[in-house]
Design a protein around this motif. Structure first.
Motif, PDB file in Angstrom:
ATOM      1  N   ALA A 121     -10.771  36.382 -19.793  1.00 51.01           N
ATOM      2  CA  ALA A 121     -11.768  35.551 -19.125  1.00 51.01           C
ATOM      3  C   ALA A 121     -12.789  36.365 -18.339  1.00 51.01           C
ATOM      4  CB  ALA A 121     -11.114  34.512 -18.196  1.00 51.01           C
ATOM      5  N   PHE A 169     -25.382  35.198 -12.799  1.00 50.46           N
ATOM      6  CA  PHE A 169     -24.738  36.162 -11.909  1.00 50.46           C
ATOM      7  C   PHE A 169     -25.396  37.528 -12.071  1.00 50.46           C
ATOM      8  CE2 PHE A 169     -21.576  33.020 -12.843  1.00 50.46           C
ATOM      9  CZ  PHE A 169     -20.902  32.835 -11.656  1.00 50.46           C
ATOM     10  N   ARG A 200     -23.409  32.146 -17.613  1.00 49.18           N
ATOM     11  CA  ARG A 200     -22.404  31.425 -18.372  1.00 49.18           C
ATOM     12  C   ARG A 200     -22.943  30.045 -18.652  1.00 49.18           C
ATOM     13  NH1 ARG A 200     -16.097  30.188 -17.420  1.00 49.18           N
ATOM     14  NH2 ARG A 200     -16.842  28.869 -15.758  1.00 49.18           N
ATOM     15  N   ALA A 236     -18.559  27.384 -22.936  1.00 50.92           N
ATOM     16  CA  ALA A 236     -18.764  28.236 -21.760  1.00 50.92           C
ATOM     17  C   ALA A 236     -18.785  29.722 -22.078  1.00 50.92           C
ATOM     18  CB  ALA A 236     -17.699  27.927 -20.707  1.00 50.92           C
ATOM     19  N   TRP A 242     -20.330  33.615 -22.238  1.00 51.30           N
ATOM     20  CA  TRP A 242     -21.126  34.476 -21.357  1.00 51.30           C
ATOM     21  C   TRP A 242     -22.259  35.109 -22.159  1.00 51.30           C
ATOM     22  CZ3 TRP A 242     -20.660  35.075 -16.182  1.00 51.30           C
ATOM     23  CH2 TRP A 242     -19.473  34.625 -15.589  1.00 51.30           C
ATOM     24  N   PRO A 260     -16.184  32.960 -11.737  1.00 51.96           N
ATOM     25  CA  PRO A 260     -16.022  31.514 -11.807  1.00 51.96           C
ATOM     26  C   PRO A 260     -14.747  31.145 -12.559  1.00 51.96           C
ATOM     27  CG  PRO A 260     -17.676  32.255 -13.338  1.00 51.96           C
ATOM     28  CD  PRO A 260     -17.286  33.438 -12.547  1.00 51.96           C
ATOM     29  N   LEU A 261     -14.292  29.960 -12.274  1.00 53.72           N
ATOM     30  CA  LEU A 261     -13.071  29.489 -12.912  1.00 53.72           C
ATOM     31  C   LEU A 261     -13.287  29.382 -14.409  1.00 53.72           C
ATOM     32  CD1 LEU A 261     -11.899  26.666 -10.521  1.00 53.72           C
ATOM     33  CD2 LEU A 261     -10.837  28.883 -10.925  1.00 53.72           C
ATOM     34  N   SER A 262     -12.294  29.830 -15.124  1.00 54.63           N
ATOM     35  CA  SER A 262     -12.395  29.709 -16.566  1.00 54.63           C
ATOM     36  C   SER A 262     -12.124  28.270 -16.955  1.00 54.63           C
ATOM     37  CB  SER A 262     -11.389  30.604 -17.258  1.00 54.63           C
ATOM     38  OG  SER A 262     -11.597  31.909 -16.827  1.00 54.63           O
ATOM     39  N   ARG A 263     -12.536  28.007 -18.145  1.00 56.55           N
ATOM     40  CA  ARG A 263     -12.359  26.661 -18.662  1.00 56.55           C
ATOM     41  C   ARG A 263     -10.869  26.435 -18.957  1.00 56.55           C
ATOM     42  NH1 ARG A 263     -12.510  26.042 -23.852  1.00 56.55           N
ATOM     43  NH2 ARG A 263     -13.368  28.120 -23.973  1.00 56.55           N
ATOM     44  N   GLU A 318      -5.283  28.548 -17.928  1.00 55.89           N
ATOM     45  CA  GLU A 318      -5.566  29.927 -17.533  1.00 55.89           C
ATOM     46  C   GLU A 318      -5.601  30.045 -16.019  1.00 55.89           C
ATOM     47  OE1 GLU A 318      -9.049  31.446 -19.502  1.00 55.89           O
ATOM     48  OE2 GLU A 318      -8.606  30.133 -21.203  1.00 55.89           O
ATOM     49  N   ARG A 372      -9.112  34.052 -11.862  1.00 60.71           N
ATOM     50  CA  ARG A 372      -8.975  35.473 -11.587  1.00 60.71           C
ATOM     51  C   ARG A 372     -10.103  35.901 -10.658  1.00 60.71           C
ATOM     52  NH1 ARG A 372      -7.676  40.278 -15.161  1.00 60.71           N
ATOM     53  NH2 ARG A 372      -8.989  41.888 -14.248  1.00 60.71           N
TER      54      ARG A 372
END
Lengths: 480, 231
Positions: A419, A451, A465, A471, A473, B216-219, B223, B226
């Protein structure tokens, strides 16, 4: 009224020869059913013994590399019309008289050009630049001017009362009234002055009223209206090259001739060229065409020649060119150049424009552009390429957040690992998020979180993103 | 010889004076970074000379380095030309740096020869305050031509190249731009007047590099979120 007669005695030869830098033996021939006879040859051909009146075959035995072109009266007429259009810069009243003569009313514009002598020199030099040899004569009436210009040493008569005496030198063969010419010869009268001394009524009875009318027109006793030449709406001139050539220098020389014509035409009409279309003719291939687009209208041959030089430098010809045609398809009113006392901003702007045109002539019209910013939140819509000469003085600063100096042409998808987006290793986020959600009105909506990120090698990147189901990147910019 | 005359001789840029750089009156435009100006012979980007900048990798402040000078030139209605930039120069960011966009000129051409030709033309025209050119494969002869054109013009000429530094070059000033822990490190490879000063570190992006953001929070709930802290 003061009429200037311009005679181009070698027009039929020079319209072919003027495209070449160095004179090669050249002759014009007229073909009859049986044989081709030379009408005129140039100095190089004359030097090797070629004379006019010879048959083409005997001329070729004397001079093996003699170029022989067929006489083309239509092309001669076209060339003469181009010269007439060029001559319109000296006076508004230009008239085409006969196959090789032009009449210019210079009484009104003589002082503007600095007197008769200067005007004559200017016209002679100008015609030389076009590639023509000219003879000039002037007289208060158009017909007398035409008579004078056909004499071995042309006369310059300024006043009407001197005209009567000067006609003594004009041979009777100049008269258009041909039956009269032969009859006068039989009477033993060889010049028009002697003819004037004869009783008018007897002359009219024997040789017709036409002869008297002609002499009266020449003396200004009868009106002699001439059809005036109107310059064409668009400049279009073709120059045939005496020998096919693919050399840029030779083509430039021909271009120089055409530009001289163009300058005269544009000066006469008070215009500047904005778009020039060149067509190079080849023997067995389709024509090569190219266009010069000018940022600012111009009629300066030196500048236009620079542009042509740059374009020819990158042009590939499939075959040597046999003719070059120049058409000015777009023109704009242009004031006469004014000379400034101080080197001012105007001159600088002009120099800048010329530079841009030179670059565009070589690199292509799309290779050069300026930049504009636009008030749009979507990064890819916040800038646009603009024409480099656009002088819109808007320096709008629209920077709601941190923006990178480099933008990628297309956002690049970033790989993800655990991620975390990757670009030469995992990226570290430094700034953000900055949410941009915009563009629903023009079918290109974006919904992104931006970002500032740093890659392990310390490059600063601008990534986002997508706010959508998958979603992903993307990398969009680099802080340089 | 009077002392003043001696000083004058010693202060010409052609005299090598060991480790001290002669202070010379080369016409220059301040870079806008005081630490860097101190190291440059004329106290700024030399006008009328070619400057070569070797960039270790894109995105380490190599263009930001020019921005104060660019802003100043375009404010004085001089053109700033960019020939063959590797990416799209982003207009809003340039405007935010104070560059007047109507004096920007972008040139793009496929062949390096044409680019070098355009650069030469722009320099010789005298309308350009600065010409920035990105060229990788460049013959020594071309480089000399550019240097010569820059000398005749009095404009600032900047040649950007990737880090493969050649041992010798005709350029009057050669810089190497690298990055060390968020700061841009500039080392001088060659300058008029000689000497090899220690590299200077510039903080070109200031607060930008010292901030931190949360990943940012992952989808998807499966998960684990992090967090990644910045240095």
């Amino acid at each position: 009224m003061l009429w200037l007669a311009v005679r181009l005695p070698y027009l039929m030869l020079e319209q072919h020869a003027r495209g070449a830098v160095t004179a090669t033996p050249l002759a014009v021939a007229e073909s009859t059913a049986l044989t081709a006879r030379l009408l005129l040859c140039n100095a190089a051909a004359h030097a090797s013994g070629v004379r006019s009146g010879m048959t083409a075959a005997s001329a070729l035995t004397l001079c093996a590399n003699l170029g022989i072109v067929n006489r083309n009266p239509a092309a001669e007429r076209q060339a003469l019309e181009c010269v007439a259009a060029w001559a319109c810069q000296f006076t508004a009243q230009v008239s085409i008289a006969g196959e090789t003569e032009l009449l210019l009313e210079t009484g009104g514009s003589m002082r503007f050009f600095g007197g008769l002598e200067v005007l004559h020199t200017t016209i002679e030099r100008g015609l030389q630049e076009l590639g023509y040899t000219a003879r000039l004569a002037c007289a208060p009436t158009p017909l007398a001017a035409q008579w004078f210009v056909r004499m071995p040493t042309p006369l310059h008569i300024l006043r009407l009362d001197e005209l009567h005496g000067a006609l003594e030198h004009v041979s009777a063969s100049s008269l258009q009234h041909l039956p009269a010419t032969a009859a006068l010869e039989r009477f033993g009268i060889h010049n028009i002055g002697a003819c004037l001394k004869l009783p008018r009524d007897g002359l009219a009875r024997r040789l017709g009223q036409g002869l008297l009318d002609e002499i009266d027109r020449a003396l200004g006793r009868l009106p002699d209206p001439r059809p005036l030449f109107t310059p064409p709406v668009q400049f279009d001139s073709t120059l045939t090259l005496p020998a096919p050539t693919a050399q840029a220098e030779a083509l430039l020389f021909a271009g120089h001739r055409l530009y001289a014509e163009l300058r005269g035409y544009l000066t006469a009409t008070g215009q500047g060229a904005q778009r020039l279309e060149f067509t190079l003719h080849h023997e067995r291939r389709p024509h090569t065409r190219f266009t010069l687009n000018l940022v600012a209208a111009s009629r300066d041959p030196a500048h236009l020649l620079v542009l042509l030089r740059e374009r020819l430098a990158v042009l590939k010809l499939p075959q040597p060119a046999t003719a070059i045609r120049l058409a000015c398809t777009q023109q704009q009113p242009l004031d006469a150049e004014s000379h400034s006392f101080l080197p001012d901003a105007q001159a600088q702007v002009e120099a800048a424009t010329r530079l841009l045109e030179k670059l565009r002539a070589r690199l292509g019209d799309t290779a050069i552009h300026g930049l504009r910013s636009f008030a749009d939140h979507r990064p890819e819509h916040a800038w646009r390429a603009s024409p480099p000469d656009e002088r819109a003085a808007t320096n709008m600063t629209f920077a709601p957040g941190e923006r990178p100096l480099w933008l990628l042409p297309q956002p690049q998808v970033l790989r993800e690992h655990d991620a975390v987006p990757q670009y030469d290793g995992p990226l570290t986020l430094l700034g953000g998020p900055e949410r941009i959600e915009s563009g629903w009105w023009d079918e290109q909506p974006v919904a992104r979180d931006y970002f500032v990120a740093r890659c392990p090698q310390y490059s600063l990147l601008w990534i986002y993103r997508e706010r959508s189901a998958n979603a992903r990147w993307f990398l969009q910019g680099i802080f340089s | 010889m009077p002392a003043t005359a001696l000083d004058a001789v010693l202060n010409t840029p052609n005299v090598w004076r060991g480790r001290n750089c002669a202070t010379v009156a080369t016409p220059s435009l301040p870079t806008g970074y005081a630490e860097l100006d101190l190291l440059l012979p004329g106290g700024g980007w030399p006008a009328g000379a070619l400057t070569e900048i070797y960039v270790e990798r894109p995105g380490i402040g190599e263009l930001q380095l020019l921005m104060p000078a660019a802003a100043r030139l375009t404010r004085d209605a001089l053109w700033l030309a960019m020939i063959g930039p590797p990416y799209v120069p982003y207009a809003p960011a340039l405007a935010a740096c104070g560059v007047h966009l109507q004096y920007l000129l972008m040139l793009r051409s496929q062949s390096p020869d044409e680019q070098a030709w355009a650069c030469e033309q722009l320099l010789l025209s005298g309308n350009c305050g600065a010409v920035l050119i990105w060229l990788e494969h460049l013959q020594e002869r071309t480089l000399r031509r550019l240097q010569h054109a820059a000398e005749r013009s009095g404009s600032i000429a900047i040649l950007y190249r990737s880090r493969r530094a050649q041992p010798f070059s005709a350029a009057a000033l050669r810089l190497h731009v690298g990055r060390n822990d968020g700061r841009t490190v500039i080392s001088i490879l060659k300058r008029r007047g000689g000497g090899a000063p220690p590299p200077v570190q510039l903080d070109l992006y200031g607060s930008l590099t010292r901030r931190s953001a949360t990943m940012p929070l992952s989808r998807g709930p499966a998960e684990t979120p992090r967090l990644q802290a910045a240095h």
